[in-house]
Design a protein around this motif. Sequence first.
Motif, mmCIF file in Angstrom:
data_model
loop_
_atom_site.group_PDB
_atom_site.id
_atom_site.type_symbol
_atom_site.label_atom_id
_atom_site.label_comp_id
_atom_site.label_asym_id
_atom_site.label_seq_id
_atom_site.Cartn_x
_atom_site.Cartn_y
_atom_site.Cartn_z
ATOM 1 N N GLU A 34 0.834 -1.209 0.000
ATOM 2 C CA GLU A 34 0.000 0.000 0.000
ATOM 3 C C GLU A 34 0.866 1.255 0.000
ATOM 4 N N ARG A 35 1.938 1.253 0.778
ATOM 5 C CA ARG A 35 2.834 2.408 0.826
ATOM 6 C C ARG A 35 3.566 2.584 -0.499
ATOM 7 N N LEU A 36 3.973 1.489 -1.104
ATOM 8 C CA LEU A 36 4.658 1.589 -2.390
ATOM 9 C C LEU A 36 3.708 2.041 -3.497
ATOM 10 N N GLU A 37 2.468 1.603 -3.433
ATOM 11 C CA GLU A 37 1.475 2.066 -4.414
ATOM 12 C C GLU A 37 1.349 3.590 -4.363
ATOM 13 N N LYS A 38 1.339 4.149 -3.158
ATOM 14 C CA LYS A 38 1.246 5.602 -3.018
ATOM 15 C C LYS A 38 2.472 6.302 -3.589
ATOM 16 N N ALA A 39 3.598 5.581 -3.647
ATOM 17 C CA ALA A 39 4.827 6.139 -4.208
ATOM 18 C C ALA A 39 4.944 5.875 -5.709
ATOM 19 N N GLY A 40 3.908 5.301 -6.322
ATOM 20 C CA GLY A 40 3.899 5.103 -7.762
ATOM 21 C C GLY A 40 4.273 3.716 -8.235
ATOM 22 N N PHE A 41 4.492 2.771 -7.327
ATOM 23 C CA PHE A 41 4.819 1.399 -7.718
ATOM 24 C C PHE A 41 3.534 0.661 -8.102
ATOM 25 N N ARG A 42 3.684 -0.322 -8.968
ATOM 26 C CA ARG A 42 2.532 -1.099 -9.419
ATOM 27 C C ARG A 42 2.835 -2.590 -9.335
ATOM 28 N N GLN A 43 1.823 -3.364 -8.920
ATOM 29 C CA GLN A 43 2.005 -4.802 -8.776
ATOM 30 C C GLN A 43 2.049 -5.482 -10.137
ATOM 31 N N VAL A 44 2.957 -6.451 -10.272
ATOM 32 C CA VAL A 44 3.002 -7.302 -11.448
ATOM 33 C C VAL A 44 2.759 -8.740 -10.997
ATOM 34 N N SER A 45 2.087 -9.501 -11.827
ATOM 35 C CA SER A 45 1.757 -10.880 -11.491
ATOM 36 C C SER A 45 2.838 -11.816 -12.005
ATOM 37 N N GLU A 46 3.170 -12.809 -11.195
ATOM 38 C CA GLU A 46 4.171 -13.785 -11.630
ATOM 39 C C GLU A 46 3.674 -14.646 -12.782
ATOM 40 N N THR A 47 2.371 -14.744 -12.975
ATOM 41 C CA THR A 47 1.832 -15.584 -14.037
ATOM 42 C C THR A 47 1.664 -14.851 -15.358
ATOM 43 N N ASP A 48 1.887 -13.532 -15.364
ATOM 44 C CA ASP A 48 1.807 -12.751 -16.596
ATOM 45 C C ASP A 48 3.179 -12.623 -17.245
ATOM 46 N N ALA A 49 3.190 -12.336 -18.542
ATOM 47 C CA ALA A 49 4.435 -11.994 -19.219
ATOM 48 C C ALA A 49 4.847 -10.589 -18.793
ATOM 49 N N TRP A 50 6.125 -10.406 -18.490
ATOM 50 C CA TRP A 50 6.616 -9.106 -18.047
ATOM 51 C C TRP A 50 7.152 -8.308 -19.217
ATOM 52 N N GLU A 51 6.902 -7.012 -19.182
ATOM 53 C CA GLU A 51 7.461 -6.110 -20.184
ATOM 54 C C GLU A 51 8.518 -5.226 -19.507
ATOM 55 N N GLY A 52 9.406 -4.696 -20.308
ATOM 56 C CA GLY A 52 10.612 -4.068 -19.781
ATOM 57 C C GLY A 52 10.530 -2.586 -19.543
ATOM 58 N N SER A 53 9.369 -2.061 -19.222
ATOM 59 C CA SER A 53 9.223 -0.622 -19.020
ATOM 60 C C SER A 53 9.927 -0.179 -17.748
ATOM 61 N N SER A 54 10.197 1.113 -17.670
ATOM 62 C CA SER A 54 10.798 1.679 -16.470
ATOM 63 C C SER A 54 9.722 1.927 -15.412
ATOM 64 N N GLY A 55 10.166 2.284 -14.213
ATOM 65 C CA GLY A 55 9.235 2.599 -13.131
ATOM 66 C C GLY A 55 9.285 1.591 -12.007
ATOM 67 N N GLY A 56 8.430 1.814 -10.992
ATOM 68 C CA GLY A 56 8.402 0.983 -9.805
ATOM 69 C C GLY A 56 7.444 -0.182 -9.940
ATOM 70 N N LYS A 57 7.895 -1.360 -9.539
ATOM 71 C CA LYS A 57 7.092 -2.577 -9.649
ATOM 72 C C LYS A 57 7.282 -3.420 -8.390
ATOM 73 N N TYR A 58 6.334 -4.306 -8.132
ATOM 74 C CA TYR A 58 6.507 -5.222 -7.015
ATOM 75 C C TYR A 58 5.733 -6.507 -7.258
ATOM 76 N N VAL A 59 6.226 -7.568 -6.617
ATOM 77 C CA VAL A 59 5.601 -8.891 -6.651
ATOM 78 C C VAL A 59 5.250 -9.284 -5.223
ATOM 79 N N LEU A 60 4.044 -9.776 -5.022
ATOM 80 C CA LEU A 60 3.628 -10.319 -3.729
ATOM 81 C C LEU A 60 3.488 -11.826 -3.836
ATOM 82 N N ARG A 61 4.034 -12.516 -2.856
ATOM 83 C CA ARG A 61 3.827 -13.965 -2.761
ATOM 84 C C ARG A 61 3.729 -14.324 -1.284
ATOM 85 N N GLY A 62 2.530 -14.649 -0.820
ATOM 86 C CA GLY A 62 2.354 -15.008 0.582
ATOM 87 C C GLY A 62 2.806 -13.888 1.501
#
Length: 430
Positions: A34-62
């Motif tokens: 939640e704090r990172l989202e407010k700083a502009g980070f966005r969640q990426v899913s491990e089951t999706d294909a990742w693209e190489g754009s710049s910016g803040g990203k995060y993965v949650l697992r358990g």
Amino acid sequence: MSAPHRLDRGHTDDLMSFLAASPTPYHAVANAAERLEKAGFRQVSETDAWEGSSGGKYVLRGGAIIAWYVPESAAPHTPYRIIGAHTDSPNLRVKPLPDSGAHGWRQVAVEIYGGPLMNSWLDRDLGLAGRLTLRDGSTRLVNVDRPLLRVPQLAIHLDRAVSSDGLKLDKQRHLQPIWGLGDDVRDGDLIAFLEEELGLGAGEVTGWDLMTHSVEAPAYLGRDNELVAGPRMDNLLSVHAGVAALAAVSPGELPYIPVLAAFDHEENGSQSDTGADGPLLGGVLERSVFARGGSYEDRARAFAGTVCLSSDTGHAVHPNYAERHDPTHHPRVNGGPILKVNVNNRYATDGSGRAVWAAACEKAGVPFQSFVSNNSMPCGTTIGPITAARHGIKTVDIGVAILSMHSVRELCGADDPHLLANALVAFLEG
């Protein structure tokens, strides 16, 4: 060296809020996200294909989170600067068949997680929190943050020897909390209670990961409020500092890709899909390289230039047990974060790693101290050596000195969390 006195306490105030809102690893990573989202980070899913754009990203697992910021100038072989930490703390965790009791008392069957100071869990008002898995496979967080359970200590009148022989606790018999009265213990009562708490239908919960926590709020302590007492500082203090540092990194031309890696299960060996000895961090870093068009050669170059700070709490010198510490290394609270060294590799720090840490502290204007164990005492360990060995990256063990480690309520200096976060920002920015 002594740290500047009475730093801005905004960071420490926020740490106390984070501790109170994070009774489990699952809540800790949700709050970090939640704090990172407010700083502009966005969640990426491990089951999706990742693209190489710049910016803040995060993965949650358990109970784990990996977050990173890719500068626009990042090449596929750009190395990483990693803050490593862990989200779990020793506690009492609910067993698969939780409903028990005897002699008119209703109890909850618990198992000991990690290495808690067991006596610190006695006669505490305890809440219950964790993760529920529903019949459809989705999960819900639950937090009963009010006095619900208690592990009552035996009265001294029935254990006169406790004064002379010390308290002896059997993990199976003496740490089962009570939560009510009644002789009719029924299977399913505890989970039915939690379903009702969340407004779920009967039988919707089919799996659970539940644990107890003290409901006493973190608080400043001391004549001048120079200390903080609270739960789970080992190691949510480092998780909070890492989140704050990552969110504060200037998004300019960074020479590194800054990363926060907060793992679960450090307290019992890190061997899980969300632990530091699992594949999570390596997989995220590799996928980030490949998403930016990199090759295996780029991956090898990136890892070769990467440095990780394994941030975990350490031991401040205890005024009542000074002989248990190394006689020439006495870290003090509010003296700045500590560099942890052990030549038998219980910590991953070496001389070149010390230089990296010293440079970050100098840049941030933060004093630091050194910690080694007394030669006659066994040394604890961290995710540092695991991270270094598993991924082949330079790792340095650091942290904040505290008292009462693994107690239900630990103690740190009120200035040290802010000093740590400032040093971590300098490290991430290179």
